[in-house]
Design an enzyme around this catalytic site. Structure first.
Site, short mmCIF file in Angstrom:
data_model
loop_
_atom_site.label_atom_id
_atom_site.label_comp_id
_atom_site.label_asym_id
_atom_site.label_seq_id
_atom_site.Cartn_x
_atom_site.Cartn_y
_atom_site.Cartn_z
N GLU A 2 0.87 -1.49 0.57
CA GLU A 2 -0.13 0.14 0.12
C GLU A 2 0.81 1.56 -0.23
OE1 GLU A 2 -3.78 -1.54 2.05
OE2 GLU A 2 -2.65 -0.69 3.50
N GLU B 54 -12.59 -2.73 11.84
CA GLU B 54 -12.88 -1.34 10.57
C GLU B 54 -13.54 -2.01 9.79
OE1 GLU B 54 -9.56 -0.76 6.76
OE2 GLU B 54 -9.01 -1.91 8.90
N ASP C 286 -8.38 -9.15 4.12
CA ASP C 286 -8.69 -7.53 5.31
C ASP C 286 -9.42 -7.79 6.07
OD1 ASP C 286 -7.14 -5.97 6.32
OD2 ASP C 286 -7.71 -4.15 4.22
#
Length: 675
Positions: A291, A398, A370
Site C-alpha cells: 500500500e 474496521e 483484510d
C-alpha cells in the site's frame, strides 16, 4: 470522578455473597512475600488494591510465614516456597504460574508462584478474577501456562493524535506531534493488558509517517523509554513500528537497499541507540512494499533480504523483526480477472520459506484479504514450516461496524485458530503452528476506551484467547460480562446472549456468503455494493444479471483454492463441498443456485438481510430490559449505540436487497418490501 466504564473489567465491586466474602477474607488478610522486583511489586500492589476494593480490608505485608491463613507470593527463587514448589515453578515456561492452597506443618496458605516475576503478576490477576467472579478458593490446584509466547497489541496511533482506523477517540500516547504529558492513562492501560496476559505492544502506526520515523532516534527516544518503563512494570515489552526508508528519511543516506553495507551499518547504529535507552526493547514491526510503503522491492530485493538485514541489527540484543505479510498489488486494473488479491501473501512469501533469520517472525492476517466479517483462513498458515509466523487479528472493527455496531469477534478468532490446515496431516490446527498472536488495537481516549462499551469484550477476549486458545468464546464472554457488570444474573446472562449472537447478526445484514467488502470506499462504514468493484484495490464480487461470486477454482478461476493443503483444497474447489458461508468467496454461481439449506442464493440474501435488521432491532429491546439493573450512564451509552445499529442495519438491508433485486430481476418469494 472517573466514568463508570473506565475501569472496564477491573471494576472490583464489593463481594455481595457474605459467605464467599468471609471465605476470601480468611485468606486475604495477610500477604507474605520475601522478594523485591519491579513486576513483583506491581503484582503485590494490584493484589492489595483489588482485595481492599472487593473485601474492604487492607492486607498486611509480611516477609515470613505466620500461623494463620495467608497468601504466599513468589518466584522460583523465593525462600518462602518449599523445595518441591520451587522445582515446580522452575519447570514452568517463562510466563507460567501455579496457584494452590496448601495445608501442612508450615500452616495454611494460598500459594501464587511463577518461574519469573511476570508469571506471579498473571497469577495475582487470576486470583483477583476468581474473587470478582465469586469462585471457590478452597482446595485450589491450578497450573497456567500460556499457549502462545508472544501476545501482542499493535497500535495504529499517529503522533498528531489521530488513530488510523480508530473508532474510540484520539491516541492515548500522542498529541500534536508530542507524547502526552500525563502518563496516568498509559499506566491504567498497562493494567488492563497485563490482567489478560498481554506481554508486548507497539505504540505507533505500522504506516509510519515522517514524524513517527524519528521515534527510533534521539528526537523522541527519552519519551519512548519513559513509556517503555511504564509498561515494563506490568511485564509488557515495547516494540516500535519502523519506517523501512528511515536510513533516507532520518539518516541522510541516499538508499535503503538492504544489501548496501551503509544501510546495514545505519540500522545497527540505530538499534544500538534504541537498546541503550530501552534495554528490554522487543524489536521492530515493519510493513514494507505494501500500500505504497517503501521496501526492498524498490531495489530489486526480496522480503527475506529486507527482513534479515534488520534482524541482523537486532540480533545482538535478542530483538525480533515482525514482518507484515500484507503485500499485494493495490494498483490493479479491475478488468484483470487473473490477478487475485487473495493469492498475494502466499505467492510472495511461500517461495521464501527457510530464508528468514531465526529472529524474524512473519505477521499474517487471519484471512487472505483484510479482516472481513467472513473470509477463509489464510493458506500461508502451515505453509511456512521453516519460518516463524504469527496470527494477526483486528480488534478495531474496521469492517465489522467500527465500534458503533455490536460485533463480538472472539467466535471468529476461535474459528481461525481451530482451523485444521492439514499441514502435517489431520489434526494440525493453526493454533499449533504459530509463534504468537497480535491484534490491531481498538482503544482510544474515549471515557470508556473503546467507543462502544460492549467492544471492551473484544479486548478482554483477545487477551484471554491469546493466553489460552482452548477457552470457549462463550466462557470468555461470560467472564467479561460478570466482571464488568457485577453479580446481577439477568445483566450477565443478557449481555452474554447479545455478545455470542452479535457476529452472526452483523454478518446477516452486511456482505453475504463470504463475498466481503460492499462498503463505502475510504472510511469503510456503511453499505456500498459496488464501492470497490471498479477500484484499483482488487476486491470484487463480479455480480451481474445472472450470478455473483469470485471464481477461485483451479480449472476456471484464479486457482487460489489450490494454495491450501488437501483435503481443504478440494473442499473449497468443489461447488458441492464448499461451505455455504464461503461460497461466494470461492465460486461464481447463479442467483438460483441452491444452498444446503434449500434456499437459493438470492433468497438467502433477502432472508438474511431482513432477519439481520430485525435481530439488530431486537438487541435494543433486550437491552431496554436491563434499565435500572446497572448505573444509568453505562445503560444509556450502550442503548444509544444499539439504536444507531438498528437504524443502520435497515439501511444495509434495503440497499443490499434493492441492489440484488434490480440486478437479478428475481423477486422475494415472501413478498416483503424491497425498493
Amino acid at each position: 470522578m472517573r466514568h463508570p466504564s473506565y475501569e472496564c473489567w477491573l471494576q472490583y465491586e464489593p463481594v455481595k455473597n457474605s459467605g464467599r466474602a468471609n471465605e476470601y477474607r480468611s485468606w486475604c488478610a495477610r500477604l507474605v512475600v520475601s522478594e523485591q522486583g519491579e513486576v513483583l511489586n506491581t503484582a503485590v500492589d494490584e493484589l492489595r488494591s483489588g482485595i481492599r476494593r472487593m473485601l474492604g480490608l487492607r492486607p498486611a505485608i509480611a516477609a515470613e510465614l505466620g500461623p494463620s491463613k495467608q497468601i504466599v507470593i513468589g518466584t522460583a527463587a523465593s525462600v518462602l516456597l518449599t523445595p518441591d514448589e520451587r522445582e515446580e515453578a522452575s519447570d514452568l515456561p517463562e510466563d507460567g504460574y501455579f496457584m494452590r492452597t496448601v495445608s501442612d506443618e508450615r500452616g495454611e496458605r494460598l500459594v501464587i508462584a511463577g518461574r519469573a516475576e511476570r508469571g506471579v503478576l498473571y497469577g495475582c490477576f487470576h486470583l483477583l478474577r476468581f474473587l470478582a467472579l465469586g469462585e471457590e478458593t478452597e482446595e485450589l490446584h491450578i497450573i497456567e501456562t500460556p499457549k502462545h509466547r508472544l501476545r501482542m497489541i499493535n497500535h495504529w496511533d499517529n503522533m498528531d493524535g489521530s488513530v488510523e482506523r480508530g473508532y474510540a477517540g484520539q491516541s492515548i500516547f500522542f498529541d500534536q506531534n508530542k507524547f502526552v504529558a500525563d502518563r496516568g492513562r498509559i499506566a491504567d492501560y498497562a493494567r488492563l493488558l497485563a490482567s489478560v496476559g498481554i506481554n508486548g505492544l507497539t505504540i505507533n502506526n505500522v504506516n509510519v509517517h515522517e514524524v513517527e520515523s524519528k521515534l527510533i532516534d534521539d528526537s523522541f527516544l527519552n519519551d519512548v523509554a519513559d513509556v517503555a518503563g511504564t509498561f515494563r512494570l506490568y511485564g509488557i515489552q515495547l516494540y516500535l513500528s519502523a519506517n523501512y526508508a528511515a536510513p533516507i528519511t532520518i539518516g541522510g543516506l541516499t538508499t535503503a537497499d538492504p544489501l548496501d553495507p551503509s544501510v546495514g551499518a545505519w540500522w545497527k547504529g540505530a538499534a544500538a541507540n534504541v537498546y541503550a535507552h530501552i534495554p528490554d526493547f522487543g524489536g521492530f514491526v515493519v510493513k514494507a512494499d505494501s500500500e505504497h510503503r517503501p521496501g526492498p522491492f524498490t531495489y530489486g530485493r526480496d522480503h527475506a533480504e529486507g527482513a534479515n538485514m534488520l534482524a541482523e541489527a537486532l540480533e545482538p540484543y535478542g530483538g525480533v523483526v515482525i514482518w507484515h505479510c500484507f503485500v499485494y498489488n493495490c494498483m490493479q486494473n479491475w478488468r484483470d480477472r487473473k490477478t487475485d488479491r487473495a493469492r498475494a501473501a502466499y505467492d510472495h512469501f511461500k517461495p521464501l520459506d527457510g530464508k528468514f533469520k531465526d529472529n524474524v517472525i512473519l505477521q499474517i492476517k487471519n484471512g487472505p484479504m483484510d479482516f472481513q466479517v467472513r473470509e477463509p483462513v489464510s493458506p500461508l498458515f502451515g505453509s511456512m514450516d521453516r519460518t516463524r509466523h504469527m496470527m494477526e487479528f483486528q480488534l478495531t472493527q474496521e469492517y465489522t461496524g467500527q465500534q458503533r455496531h455490536l460485533c463480538y469477534l472472539v467466535p471468529q478468532w476461535k474459528e481461525a485458530l481451530d482451523f485444521d490446515t492439514y499441514a502435517k496431516g489431520e489434526g494440525t490446527p493453526v493454533k499449533s503452528l504459530i509463534a504468537g498472536i497480535t491484534a490491531v488495537s481498538n482503544i482510544g481516549n474515549d471515557d470508556n476506551w473503546t467507543g462502544h462499551l460492549l467492544a471492551q469484550a473484544n479486548l478482554y477476549g483477545f487477551g484471554r484467547i491469546s493466553w489460552n486458545s482452548e477457552l470457549s468464546a462463550e466462557g470468555i464472554a461470560d467472564e467479561w460480562a460478570r466482571m464488568t457488570f457485577g453479580a446481577e444474573p439477568k445483566v450477565a446472562e443478557t449481555v452474554l446472549d447479545m455478545l455470542v449472537r452479535s457476529w452472526r447478526i452483523y454478518e446477516n445484514y452486511t456482505a453475504p456468503l463470504g463475498v466481503g467488502w460492499m462498503v463505502n470506499p475510504g472510511h469503510h462504514y456503511g453499505p456500498n455494493v459496488d464501492g470497490y468493484e471498479y477500484s484499483l484495490w482488487g476486491t470484487y464480487h463480479y455480480a451481474d444479471c445472472v450470478g455473483i461470486g469470485v471464481d477461485r477454482t483451479r480449472e476456471t478461476g484464479t486457482a487460489y483454492s489450490q494454495q491450501y493443503f488437501e483435503p481443504n483444497a478440494s473442499m473449497y474447489d468443489t461447488l458441492e463441498t464448499c461451505p455455504d458461508e464461503l461460497l461466494l468467496f470461492f465460486h461464481h454461481v447463479p442467483y438460483t443456485h441452491a444452498l444446503r439449506s434449500g434456499e437459493t442464493v438470492i433468497q438467502h440474501i433477502y432472508n438474511t438481510h431482513f432477519d439481520g435488521a430485525k435481530q439488530a432491532e431486537g438487541l435494543v429491546a433486550v437491552w431496554r430490559q436491563l434499565e435500572g439493573l446497572m448505573d444509568e450512564s453505562r445503560f444509556a451509552e450502550v442503548l444509544e449505540r444499539l439504536q444507531e445499529q438498528a437504524e443502520h442495519a435497515k439501511e444495509w438491508r434495503d440497499i443490499i436487497n434493492s441492489y440484488f433485486l434490480r440486478k437479478s430481476g428475481i423477486s422475494d418469494k415472501l413478498g416483503r418490501m424491497i425498493y
